[in-house]
Design a protein around this motif. Structure first.
Motif, PDB file in Angstrom:
ATOM      1  N   GLN A 181       0.823  -1.328  -0.086  1.00 11.97           N
ATOM      2  CA  GLN A 181       0.139  -0.109  -0.001  1.00 11.97           C
ATOM      3  C   GLN A 181       0.871   1.342   0.152  1.00 11.97           C
ATOM      4  O   GLN A 181       1.651   1.295   0.811  1.00 11.97           O
ATOM      5  CB  GLN A 181      -0.895  -0.083   1.258  1.00 11.97           C
ATOM      6  N   LYS A 182       0.652   1.924  -1.073  1.00  9.24           N
ATOM      7  CA  LYS A 182       1.517   3.302  -1.408  1.00  9.24           C
ATOM      8  C   LYS A 182       1.492   4.445  -0.168  1.00  9.24           C
ATOM      9  O   LYS A 182       0.360   4.392   0.239  1.00  9.24           O
ATOM     10  CB  LYS A 182       1.506   4.002  -2.737  1.00  9.24           C
ATOM     11  N   ILE A 183       2.336   4.974   0.234  1.00 15.29           N
ATOM     12  CA  ILE A 183       2.241   6.075   1.165  1.00 15.29           C
ATOM     13  C   ILE A 183       2.643   7.445   0.445  1.00 15.29           C
ATOM     14  O   ILE A 183       3.542   7.675  -0.236  1.00 15.29           O
ATOM     15  CB  ILE A 183       3.506   6.028   2.351  1.00 15.29           C
ATOM     16  N   SER A 184       1.616   8.404   0.095  1.00 15.28           N
ATOM     17  CA  SER A 184       1.735   9.585  -0.461  1.00 15.28           C
ATOM     18  C   SER A 184       2.680  10.499  -0.041  1.00 15.28           C
ATOM     19  O   SER A 184       2.953  10.363   1.230  1.00 15.28           O
ATOM     20  CB  SER A 184       0.491  10.304  -0.871  1.00 15.28           C
ATOM     21  N   LEU A 185       3.239  11.561  -0.680  1.00 13.53           N
ATOM     22  CA  LEU A 185       4.190  12.465  -0.018  1.00 13.53           C
ATOM     23  C   LEU A 185       3.526  13.364   1.048  1.00 13.53           C
ATOM     24  O   LEU A 185       4.178  13.398   2.132  1.00 13.53           O
ATOM     25  CB  LEU A 185       4.743  13.448  -1.174  1.00 13.53           C
ATOM     26  N   LYS A 186       2.197  13.659   1.017  1.00 11.15           N
ATOM     27  CA  LYS A 186       1.729  14.426   2.155  1.00 11.15           C
ATOM     28  C   LYS A 186       1.518  13.629   3.381  1.00 11.15           C
ATOM     29  O   LYS A 186       1.559  14.157   4.407  1.00 11.15           O
ATOM     30  CB  LYS A 186       0.306  14.919   1.633  1.00 11.15           C
ATOM     31  N   LYS A 187       1.272  12.519   3.110  1.00  9.14           N
ATOM     32  CA  LYS A 187       0.878  11.585   4.525  1.00  9.14           C
ATOM     33  C   LYS A 187       2.339  11.227   5.025  1.00  9.14           C
ATOM     34  O   LYS A 187       2.429  11.131   6.124  1.00  9.14           O
ATOM     35  CB  LYS A 187       0.525  10.274   4.066  1.00  9.14           C
ATOM     36  N   PHE A 188       3.136  10.984   4.143  1.00  6.00           N
ATOM     37  CA  PHE A 188       4.718  10.998   4.600  1.00  6.00           C
ATOM     38  C   PHE A 188       5.300  12.117   5.331  1.00  6.00           C
ATOM     39  O   PHE A 188       5.988  12.098   6.579  1.00  6.00           O
ATOM     40  CB  PHE A 188       5.705  10.584   3.323  1.00  6.00           C
ATOM     41  N   LEU A 189       4.972  13.147   4.922  1.00  7.36           N
ATOM     42  CA  LEU A 189       5.469  14.457   5.729  1.00  7.36           C
ATOM     43  C   LEU A 189       4.631  14.740   7.137  1.00  7.36           C
ATOM     44  O   LEU A 189       5.031  15.019   8.105  1.00  7.36           O
ATOM     45  CB  LEU A 189       5.037  15.837   4.760  1.00  7.36           C
ATOM     46  N   ALA A 190       3.411  14.127   7.116  1.00  7.99           N
ATOM     47  CA  ALA A 190       2.694  14.069   8.149  1.00  7.99           C
ATOM     48  C   ALA A 190       3.483  13.255   9.437  1.00  7.99           C
ATOM     49  O   ALA A 190       3.308  13.565  10.437  1.00  7.99           O
ATOM     50  CB  ALA A 190       1.001  13.683   8.051  1.00  7.99           C
ATOM     51  N   PHE A 191       4.110  11.960   8.899  1.00  2.35           N
ATOM     52  CA  PHE A 191       4.463  10.852   9.541  1.00  2.35           C
ATOM     53  C   PHE A 191       5.812  11.673  10.177  1.00  2.35           C
ATOM     54  O   PHE A 191       6.074  11.528  11.214  1.00  2.35           O
ATOM     55  CB  PHE A 191       4.792   9.748   8.811  1.00  2.35           C
TER      56      PHE A 191
ATOM     57  N   GLY B  28       0.452  15.745  13.569  1.00  5.03           N
ATOM     58  CA  GLY B  28       0.960  14.828  12.442  1.00  5.03           C
ATOM     59  C   GLY B  28      -0.068  13.659  12.328  1.00  5.03           C
ATOM     60  O   GLY B  28      -0.290  13.297  11.497  1.00  5.03           O
ATOM     61  N   VAL B  29      -0.566  13.217  13.492  1.00  5.07           N
ATOM     62  CA  VAL B  29      -1.568  12.101  13.453  1.00  5.07           C
ATOM     63  C   VAL B  29      -2.776  12.570  12.865  1.00  5.07           C
ATOM     64  O   VAL B  29      -3.322  11.682  11.765  1.00  5.07           O
ATOM     65  CB  VAL B  29      -1.812  11.437  14.874  1.00  5.07           C
ATOM     66  N   ILE B  30      -3.270  13.912  13.197  1.00  7.24           N
ATOM     67  CA  ILE B  30      -4.410  14.277  12.529  1.00  7.24           C
ATOM     68  C   ILE B  30      -4.335  14.452  10.908  1.00  7.24           C
ATOM     69  O   ILE B  30      -5.172  14.129  10.196  1.00  7.24           O
ATOM     70  CB  ILE B  30      -4.936  15.518  13.229  1.00  7.24           C
ATOM     71  N   LEU B  31      -3.062  15.070  10.650  1.00 11.90           N
ATOM     72  CA  LEU B  31      -2.886  15.356   9.191  1.00 11.90           C
ATOM     73  C   LEU B  31      -2.942  13.879   8.327  1.00 11.90           C
ATOM     74  O   LEU B  31      -3.116  13.970   7.346  1.00 11.90           O
ATOM     75  CB  LEU B  31      -1.527  16.371   9.013  1.00 11.90           C
ATOM     76  N   SER B  32      -2.344  13.100   9.094  1.00 10.48           N
ATOM     77  CA  SER B  32      -1.960  11.788   8.386  1.00 10.48           C
ATOM     78  C   SER B  32      -3.300  10.898   8.001  1.00 10.48           C
ATOM     79  O   SER B  32      -3.263  10.346   7.007  1.00 10.48           O
ATOM     80  CB  SER B  32      -1.216  10.948   9.130  1.00 10.48           C
ATOM     81  N   ASN B  33      -4.315  11.367   8.828  1.00 14.42           N
ATOM     82  CA  ASN B  33      -5.630  10.940   8.464  1.00 14.42           C
ATOM     83  C   ASN B  33      -6.404  11.625   7.423  1.00 14.42           C
ATOM     84  O   ASN B  33      -7.210  10.997   6.478  1.00 14.42           O
ATOM     85  CB  ASN B  33      -6.345  10.730   9.757  1.00 14.42           C
ATOM     86  N   ARG B  34      -6.112  12.970   7.380  1.00 17.43           N
ATOM     87  CA  ARG B  34      -6.740  13.920   6.344  1.00 17.43           C
ATOM     88  C   ARG B  34      -6.285  13.761   5.111  1.00 17.43           C
ATOM     89  O   ARG B  34      -7.039  14.123   4.060  1.00 17.43           O
ATOM     90  CB  ARG B  34      -6.631  15.473   6.988  1.00 17.43           C
ATOM     91  N   VAL B  35      -4.928  13.753   4.677  1.00 14.40           N
ATOM     92  CA  VAL B  35      -4.411  13.584   3.612  1.00 14.40           C
ATOM     93  C   VAL B  35      -4.514  12.177   3.038  1.00 14.40           C
ATOM     94  O   VAL B  35      -4.471  11.229   3.846  1.00 14.40           O
ATOM     95  CB  VAL B  35      -3.194  14.016   3.538  1.00 14.40           C
ATOM     96  N   LYS B  36      -4.439  12.081   1.693  1.00 10.93           N
ATOM     97  CA  LYS B  36      -4.210  10.765   1.033  1.00 10.93           C
ATOM     98  C   LYS B  36      -2.960  10.528   0.569  1.00 10.93           C
ATOM     99  O   LYS B  36      -2.170  11.494   0.039  1.00 10.93           O
ATOM    100  CB  LYS B  36      -5.375  10.614  -0.091  1.00 10.93           C
TER     101      LYS B  36
END
Length: 305
Positions: free
Chosen positions: A133-143, A297-305
């Motif tokens: 399952q791929k991790i998008s750049l936006k989600k990676f930045l949230a992590f 970071g946790v909140i953003l990781s859930n909001r972005v794809k």
């Protein structure tokens, strides 16, 4: 005359909760218990109980309380894959051992932040490794923001962080990784919450019992007073062992693993506040900033794809 006492269907629907709402209610209860978990794990070092005692309490209480449902859950358990069983068992002995080792030298605020903030990162990482399952750049930045918050808590204090703190954080991060595996196991199975609690408590109890009998772990239950054991019975046994295990697996089924872990990001702030009030641990600006950054970071990781 009968119509006077007949309840209105419309009014009844006001009290009917959707599966999504029930998932949120279950997760709120879990959050409160998680904060209690972090405090009791932190308090093990100052009590007369050993980690083996706490684990025996943690798994024996649900083992006894859920016995009436054990046989009826057997067919359900037989239908799941062994790899998913292993993932579920990660939430038992491995998680509790690693968390207790980390809590020996890390404050409760660190325990709460790492164990509830970083699993969402590790869940995505495991999903990428195991299921591509791929991790998008936006989600990676949230992590990255989550990890930055944890790092800020470690290095933000005056002077270099002590080795004992670094060791504690390392164990907590491993515990977080194990917990992420547990959530993936819950997501991939169709077990009912009670069946999950039965699998976890029965198997984990006998694992701990064998470790005690062969001398790997030491027990002090023969000399521990009931007053010393009572907080662990209520929080670890009833709270974590029954209510939290059932409630968390129910929430994952209704909300999904990522959204559930998102709600878990609210726990560190509550844990830090309770630790300051009960354990008198300092609530510094650095700790608060680390908690806030990780939670965002946790909140953003859930909001972005």
């Amino acid at each position: 005359m009968n119509t006077i006492f007949q309840s209105s269907p419309r009014k009844n629907t006001l009290f009917a909760m959707s599966p999504l709402a029930k998932g949120y209610v279950a997760m709120i209860a879990v959050l409160l218990i998680w904060s209690g978990f972090a405090l009791t794990v932190r308090a093990i070092g100052g009590s007369s109980l050993s980690i083996a005692d706490v684990m025996l309490i943690r798994f024996s209480v649900p083992l006894l309380l859920l016995t009436p449902w054990a046989y009826s859950s057997l067919r359900e358990v037989k239908s799941i894959k062994w790899i998913d069983v292993l993932f579920i068992l990660c939430g038992g002995v491995p998680f509790l051992l690693l968390a207790s080792f980390g809590a020996r030298t890390a404050p409760a605020a660190y325990v709460g932040t790492i164990l509830t903030g970083t699993p969402v990162f590790f869940a995505a990482l495991l999903s990428f490794i195991l299921y591509r399952q791929k991790i998008s750049l936006k989600k990676f930045l949230a992590f990255i923001l989550i990890l930055f918050g944890v790092t800020a808590m470690i290095v933000g204090n005056a002077g270099s962080p002590p080795k004992s703190l670094l060791h504690g954080v390392a164990f907590l991060l491993l515990a977080s990784l194990v917990w992420a595996g547990y959530t993936l196991g819950l997501k991939n199975t169709k077990l009912s919450p009670i069946a999950v609690a039965i699998v976890l408590s029965y198997t984990s109890f006998f694992i701990v019992l064998v470790m005690v009998l062969v001398g790997i772990l030491k027990t002090n239950l023969g000399v521990v007073s009931f007053d010393d054991a009572l907080p662990f019975i209520l929080v670890q046994g009833v709270g974590v062992g029954v209510v939290s295990t059932i409630g968390f697996s129910y929430a994952v089924n209704k909300l999904g693993s990522i959204r559930t872990l998102l709600l878990g990001s609210l726990s560190p702030g509550l844990t830090a506040l309770l630790a300051a009030l009960i354990l008198h641990e300092p609530l510094t600006i650095v700790v608060v900033c680390g908690i806030v950054l990780s939670s965002i970071g946790v909140i953003l990781s859930n909001r972005v794809k």
